[in-house]
Scaffold this active site. Structure first.
Site, PDB file in Angstrom:
ATOM      1  N   ASP A  87       0.819  -1.220   0.000  1.00  0.00           N
ATOM      2  CA  ASP A  87       0.000   0.000   0.000  1.00  0.00           C
ATOM      3  C   ASP A  87       0.848   1.264   0.000  1.00  0.00           C
ATOM      4  O   ASP A  87       2.014   1.242   0.390  1.00  0.00           O
ATOM      5  CB  ASP A  87      -0.865   0.043   1.265  1.00  0.00           C
ATOM      6  CG  ASP A  87      -2.025  -0.938   1.208  1.00  0.00           C
ATOM      7  OD1 ASP A  87      -2.036  -1.808   0.312  1.00  0.00           O
ATOM      8  OD2 ASP A  87      -2.911  -0.831   2.079  1.00  0.00           O
ATOM      9  N   HIS A 231       3.543  -2.319   3.199  1.00  0.00           N
ATOM     10  CA  HIS A 231       3.566  -0.945   2.676  1.00  0.00           C
ATOM     11  C   HIS A 231       4.875  -0.677   1.935  1.00  0.00           C
ATOM     12  O   HIS A 231       5.945  -1.000   2.452  1.00  0.00           O
ATOM     13  CB  HIS A 231       3.409   0.054   3.815  1.00  0.00           C
ATOM     14  CG  HIS A 231       2.058   0.008   4.468  1.00  0.00           C
ATOM     15  ND1 HIS A 231       1.717  -0.951   5.398  1.00  0.00           N
ATOM     16  CD2 HIS A 231       0.963   0.785   4.285  1.00  0.00           C
ATOM     17  CE1 HIS A 231       0.456  -0.738   5.787  1.00  0.00           C
ATOM     18  NE2 HIS A 231      -0.027   0.303   5.123  1.00  0.00           N
TER      19      HIS A 231
END
Ligand code: ZN
Length: 283
Positions: A87, A231
């Protein structure tokens, strides 16, 4: 003499009548034999056509899943497949993540933010060129559940435009920042035919833990069908980059095959009775 000639002509006609169908039949049989046992159409397909055909199959699988649920947090676990998801990129760390994925031949999915894409269009193109999947993570990373319906659709559409302007076309997956969404979000996603991608394993890499601990935690929790949250943007991702090779190695040791989210949806769709995750519907 006249009689003789008429007979010869009749014979010739009959030869043509029999000969043409026989020749046609021979031609068809011959052509089939030449093609051999393997399917002729697949042989002629270029790699790009193969990718396009696979993409179409995955899109149809997403449509099927959208017929009974708005989201996926894991597959059923019927195959030994898992999905690594990243992400908040693209960012300065994305290139390093991509290098590790390429070196280890690992498919993954990137949920990208529109404002980040506008700054790093080249990185997004690299993600797509490498065959990785891309999804929508809004344009400016707000908690969707705190926005009105109009602002929510703007977040989704602006991100989509940023991805399109960077030269990519993928638009079937959505991940809500902070896992925040409400009824308007779900209506919007249904309207746009976007599947909400949640997760079943959280690396907590936003807390920047020790890379070894991170890999250890992930490998302890992972099971067939897992969707793993990581992430590649939104902060210092050095620990994530360091942990990634160990995570991939550990998955392979457990005979768990990393795939993209669309591929997981195709091979191992979410169960029909998955309950809506608690505490995520915010007014
Ligand atoms: Zn995020």
């Amino acid at each position: 003499m006249r009689h003789e000639e008429a007979r010869r002509r009749a014979l010739k006609r009959r030869a043509i009548l029999i000969g043409v169908p026989v020749a046609l039949l021979a031609f068809v049989v011959g052509a089939k034999l030449l093609r051999g046992g393997s399917s002729g159409t697949e042989e002629k397909e270029t790699p790009a056509q193969l990718v396009a055909r696979q993409r179409a199959r995955e899109n149809r699988a997403i449509d099927r899943v959208l017929g009974y649920t708005t989201f996926i947090k894991s597959g059923k676990g019927r195959k030994r497949e898992v999905a690594l998801t990243f992400d908040d990129g693209p960012s300065e760390y994305t290139d390093r993540v991509l290098r590790i994925l390429r070196r280890t031949n690992t498919p993954a999915t990137f949920l990208v933010i529109g404002s980040m894409v506008r700054e790093r269009q080249g990185t997004l193109r690299k993600i797509v060129r490498q065959g990785q999947a891309v999804g929508n993570h809004t344009d400016s990373h707000p908690a969707m559940g705190t926005l009105d319906a109009v602002s929510q659709s703007r977040e989704v559409d602006d991100q989509e435009r940023a991805v399109k302007e960077a030269g990519a076309r993928e638009r079937r997956l959505f991940r809500p920042p902070y896992r925040s969404f409400d009824e308007s979000t779900l209506e919007l996603l249904a309207e746009r035919k976007l599947l909400m991608v949640l997760w079943s394993v959280d690396t907590s890499d936003y807390e920047s833990p020790d890379p070894r601990e991170m890999a250890h935690d992930v490998l302890n929790q992972v099971e067939p069908g897992s969707i793993i949250l990581m992430h590649d943007g939104g902060g210092d991702r050095t620990a994530t980059v360091r942990a990634l090779p160990d995570i991939i190695k550990g998955l392979k040791r457990r005979h768990l095959k990393p795939v993209t989210v669309p591929r997981l949806v195709l091979d191992d769709p979410p169960p029909r009775d998955q309950g809506m995750p608690e505490g995520t519907l915010k007014g």
